[in-house]
Scaffold this motif. Structure first.
Motif, PDB file in Angstrom:
ATOM      1  N   VAL A 133      52.341  12.651  43.528  1.00 22.69           N
ATOM      2  CA  VAL A 133      52.352  13.030  42.121  1.00 22.69           C
ATOM      3  C   VAL A 133      53.808  12.949  41.697  1.00 22.69           C
ATOM      4  O   VAL A 133      54.687  13.486  42.368  1.00 22.69           O
ATOM      5  CB  VAL A 133      51.783  14.451  41.914  1.00 22.69           C
ATOM      6  N   GLY A 134      54.067  12.250  40.616  1.00 22.11           N
ATOM      7  CA  GLY A 134      55.431  12.109  40.139  1.00 22.11           C
ATOM      8  C   GLY A 134      55.783  13.214  39.165  1.00 22.11           C
ATOM      9  O   GLY A 134      54.913  13.808  38.534  1.00 22.11           O
ATOM     10  N   ILE A 135      57.063  13.488  39.060  1.00 21.62           N
ATOM     11  CA  ILE A 135      57.567  14.386  38.026  1.00 21.62           C
ATOM     12  C   ILE A 135      58.364  13.519  37.061  1.00 21.62           C
ATOM     13  O   ILE A 135      59.384  12.942  37.427  1.00 21.62           O
ATOM     14  CB  ILE A 135      58.473  15.506  38.597  1.00 21.62           C
ATOM     15  N   LEU A 136      57.847  13.419  35.834  1.00 20.42           N
ATOM     16  CA  LEU A 136      58.496  12.629  34.804  1.00 20.42           C
ATOM     17  C   LEU A 136      59.519  13.495  34.099  1.00 20.42           C
ATOM     18  O   LEU A 136      59.253  14.664  33.803  1.00 20.42           O
ATOM     19  CB  LEU A 136      57.456  12.135  33.792  1.00 20.42           C
ATOM     20  N   GLY A 137      60.673  12.938  33.844  1.00 18.17           N
ATOM     21  CA  GLY A 137      61.712  13.622  33.093  1.00 18.17           C
ATOM     22  C   GLY A 137      62.157  12.749  31.940  1.00 18.17           C
ATOM     23  O   GLY A 137      62.360  11.547  32.103  1.00 18.17           O
ATOM     24  N   VAL A 138      62.273  13.365  30.754  1.00 22.21           N
ATOM     25  CA  VAL A 138      62.747  12.633  29.582  1.00 22.21           C
ATOM     26  C   VAL A 138      63.569  13.587  28.721  1.00 22.21           C
ATOM     27  O   VAL A 138      63.268  14.786  28.651  1.00 22.21           O
ATOM     28  CB  VAL A 138      61.575  11.998  28.789  1.00 22.21           C
ATOM     29  N   ASP A 139      64.606  13.054  28.107  1.00 22.30           N
ATOM     30  CA  ASP A 139      65.471  13.864  27.257  1.00 22.30           C
ATOM     31  C   ASP A 139      64.658  14.537  26.161  1.00 22.30           C
ATOM     32  O   ASP A 139      63.832  13.907  25.504  1.00 22.30           O
ATOM     33  CB  ASP A 139      66.553  12.978  26.641  1.00 22.30           C
ATOM     34  N   ASP A 140      64.891  15.829  25.978  1.00 23.77           N
ATOM     35  CA  ASP A 140      64.214  16.602  24.940  1.00 23.77           C
ATOM     36  C   ASP A 140      65.281  17.327  24.122  1.00 23.77           C
ATOM     37  O   ASP A 140      65.716  18.419  24.484  1.00 23.77           O
ATOM     38  CB  ASP A 140      63.238  17.603  25.569  1.00 23.77           C
ATOM     39  N   PRO A 141      65.729  16.716  23.032  1.00 24.77           N
ATOM     40  CA  PRO A 141      66.822  17.299  22.260  1.00 24.77           C
ATOM     41  C   PRO A 141      66.430  18.489  21.376  1.00 24.77           C
ATOM     42  O   PRO A 141      67.293  19.080  20.745  1.00 24.77           O
ATOM     43  CB  PRO A 141      67.294  16.120  21.393  1.00 24.77           C
ATOM     44  N   ARG A 142      65.168  18.858  21.382  1.00 24.37           N
ATOM     45  CA  ARG A 142      64.743  19.979  20.543  1.00 24.37           C
ATOM     46  C   ARG A 142      65.430  21.264  20.990  1.00 24.37           C
ATOM     47  O   ARG A 142      65.495  21.571  22.172  1.00 24.37           O
ATOM     48  CB  ARG A 142      63.223  20.185  20.625  1.00 24.37           C
ATOM     49  N   SER A 143      65.932  21.999  20.064  1.00 26.08           N
ATOM     50  CA  SER A 143      66.484  23.336  20.292  1.00 26.08           C
ATOM     51  C   SER A 143      67.557  23.392  21.378  1.00 26.08           C
ATOM     52  O   SER A 143      67.740  24.429  22.009  1.00 26.08           O
ATOM     53  CB  SER A 143      65.355  24.313  20.654  1.00 26.08           C
ATOM     54  N   GLY A 144      68.217  22.310  21.641  1.00 25.73           N
ATOM     55  CA  GLY A 144      69.287  22.316  22.624  1.00 25.73           C
ATOM     56  C   GLY A 144      68.842  22.591  24.041  1.00 25.73           C
ATOM     57  O   GLY A 144      69.641  22.971  24.888  1.00 25.73           O
ATOM     58  N   GLY A 145      67.545  22.404  24.336  1.00 24.20           N
ATOM     59  CA  GLY A 145      67.020  22.676  25.667  1.00 24.20           C
ATOM     60  C   GLY A 145      67.280  21.543  26.643  1.00 24.20           C
ATOM     61  O   GLY A 145      67.929  20.553  26.319  1.00 24.20           O
ATOM     62  N   GLY A 146      66.771  21.715  27.830  1.00 25.58           N
ATOM     63  CA  GLY A 146      66.906  20.697  28.862  1.00 25.58           C
ATOM     64  C   GLY A 146      65.873  19.602  28.689  1.00 25.58           C
ATOM     65  O   GLY A 146      65.161  19.545  27.685  1.00 25.58           O
ATOM     66  N   PRO A 147      65.735  18.736  29.675  1.00 23.28           N
ATOM     67  CA  PRO A 147      64.754  17.653  29.592  1.00 23.28           C
ATOM     68  C   PRO A 147      63.329  18.189  29.718  1.00 23.28           C
ATOM     69  O   PRO A 147      63.102  19.270  30.274  1.00 23.28           O
ATOM     70  CB  PRO A 147      65.102  16.767  30.790  1.00 23.28           C
ATOM     71  N   LEU A 148      62.380  17.443  29.190  1.00 29.80           N
ATOM     72  CA  LEU A 148      60.967  17.715  29.419  1.00 29.80           C
ATOM     73  C   LEU A 148      60.636  17.206  30.822  1.00 29.80           C
ATOM     74  O   LEU A 148      60.947  16.058  31.154  1.00 29.80           O
ATOM     75  CB  LEU A 148      60.105  16.996  28.378  1.00 29.80           C
ATOM     76  N   LEU A 149      60.052  18.044  31.656  1.00 26.23           N
ATOM     77  CA  LEU A 149      59.651  17.679  33.010  1.00 26.23           C
ATOM     78  C   LEU A 149      58.167  17.974  33.164  1.00 26.23           C
ATOM     79  O   LEU A 149      57.742  19.113  32.941  1.00 26.23           O
ATOM     80  CB  LEU A 149      60.435  18.487  34.051  1.00 26.23           C
ATOM     81  N   VAL A 150      57.381  16.954  33.535  1.00 32.03           N
ATOM     82  CA  VAL A 150      55.941  17.139  33.683  1.00 32.03           C
ATOM     83  C   VAL A 150      55.418  16.335  34.868  1.00 32.03           C
ATOM     84  O   VAL A 150      55.865  15.225  35.125  1.00 32.03           O
ATOM     85  CB  VAL A 150      55.167  16.741  32.405  1.00 32.03           C
ATOM     86  N   PRO A 151      54.468  16.908  35.613  1.00 29.72           N
ATOM     87  CA  PRO A 151      53.843  16.147  36.709  1.00 29.72           C
ATOM     88  C   PRO A 151      52.841  15.149  36.141  1.00 29.72           C
ATOM     89  O   PRO A 151      52.212  15.414  35.105  1.00 29.72           O
ATOM     90  CB  PRO A 151      53.147  17.235  37.530  1.00 29.72           C
ATOM     91  N   LEU A 152      52.709  14.009  36.802  1.00 25.82           N
ATOM     92  CA  LEU A 152      51.724  13.025  36.369  1.00 25.82           C
ATOM     93  C   LEU A 152      51.433  12.020  37.467  1.00 25.82           C
ATOM     94  O   LEU A 152      52.159  11.898  38.439  1.00 25.82           O
ATOM     95  CB  LEU A 152      52.154  12.312  35.087  1.00 25.82           C
ATOM     96  N   TRP A 153      50.343  11.302  37.270  1.00 30.57           N
ATOM     97  CA  TRP A 153      50.022  10.164  38.123  1.00 30.57           C
ATOM     98  C   TRP A 153      50.827   8.967  37.632  1.00 30.57           C
ATOM     99  O   TRP A 153      51.086   8.818  36.436  1.00 30.57           O
ATOM    100  CB  TRP A 153      48.552   9.828  38.030  1.00 30.57           C
ATOM    101  N   TYR A 154      51.198   8.110  38.575  1.00 32.01           N
ATOM    102  CA  TYR A 154      51.947   6.900  38.225  1.00 32.01           C
ATOM    103  C   TYR A 154      51.556   5.800  39.202  1.00 32.01           C
ATOM    104  O   TYR A 154      50.904   6.047  40.224  1.00 32.01           O
ATOM    105  CB  TYR A 154      53.460   7.165  38.298  1.00 32.01           C
ATOM    106  N   SER A 155      51.987   4.594  38.907  1.00 29.98           N
ATOM    107  CA  SER A 155      51.819   3.507  39.869  1.00 29.98           C
ATOM    108  C   SER A 155      53.118   2.715  39.952  1.00 29.98           C
ATOM    109  O   SER A 155      53.904   2.678  39.011  1.00 29.98           O
ATOM    110  CB  SER A 155      50.647   2.592  39.502  1.00 29.98           C
ATOM    111  N   TYR A 156      53.309   2.103  41.111  1.00 30.49           N
ATOM    112  CA  TYR A 156      54.499   1.293  41.356  1.00 30.49           C
ATOM    113  C   TYR A 156      54.204   0.358  42.516  1.00 30.49           C
ATOM    114  O   TYR A 156      53.571   0.759  43.503  1.00 30.49           O
ATOM    115  CB  TYR A 156      55.710   2.169  41.706  1.00 30.49           C
ATOM    116  N   ARG A 157      54.665  -0.878  42.399  1.00 29.62           N
ATOM    117  CA  ARG A 157      54.631  -1.835  43.510  1.00 29.62           C
ATOM    118  C   ARG A 157      56.071  -2.261  43.781  1.00 29.62           C
ATOM    119  O   ARG A 157      56.830  -2.478  42.829  1.00 29.62           O
ATOM    120  CB  ARG A 157      53.783  -3.049  43.139  1.00 29.62           C
TER     121      ARG A 157
END
Length: 147
Positions: A15-39
């Motif tokens: 299970v991957g943890i996705l991180g993306v910049d979240d500039p709302r309210s001066g907080g940290g990045p959004l971090l969420v678990p999700l399914w992903y694929s990669y070759r």
């Protein structure tokens, strides 16, 4: 990790943890678990609802990070970060099915797909080209402590 080791690890089932910049309210990045694929040598692929906060932030940032890890010793992880190179809207049914079968056994995947048909109309596919890699493999370190 070597290039081959890190790519094989990322292609493994985690299970991957996705991180993306979240500039709302001066907080940290959004971090969420999700399914992903990669070759190995390819793109990281994720699916999400087109109207979700996650999708909006990824569109705004134009990039995201993904971290996959082993949760048991000896610990290992691979983290990748890079630009979004494609967004497919609507979500291709074959991609939705492949991801379900990657994470679930055959019967459970079929039940999941039947129960979540709406995702085919709500979700998009996002592809990211890994640009920066961070890795750690604590196998050698752990071996020093084996009796």
């Amino acid at each position: 990790m070597s290039v081959e080791d890190r790519e094989d690890f990322l292609a493994g089932l985690h299970v991957g943890i996705l991180g993306v910049d979240d500039p709302r309210s001066g907080g940290g990045p959004l971090l969420v678990p999700l399914w992903y694929s990669y070759r190995p040598g390819g793109l990281v692929t994720i699916q999400t609802g087109r109207k979700t906060l996650k999708a909006r932030l990824i569109r705004d940032a134009g990039r995201f990070s993904l971290c996959a890890q082993d949760e048991s010793a000896p610990y290992r992880y691979v983290s990748v970060e890079g630009p979004v190179v494609a967004v497919e809207d609507p979500l291709p049914p074959a991609e939705h099915e492949a991801l379900a079968h990657r994470y679930l056994d055959t019967d459970t995947a079929a039940a999941y797909l039947a129960a979540n048909r709406q995702q085919l109309t709500d979700n998009i596919l996002i592809r990211m080209r890994p640009q920066r890699w961070r890795t750690a493999d604590f196998s050698a370190f752990a071996a020093e402590f084996d009796p």
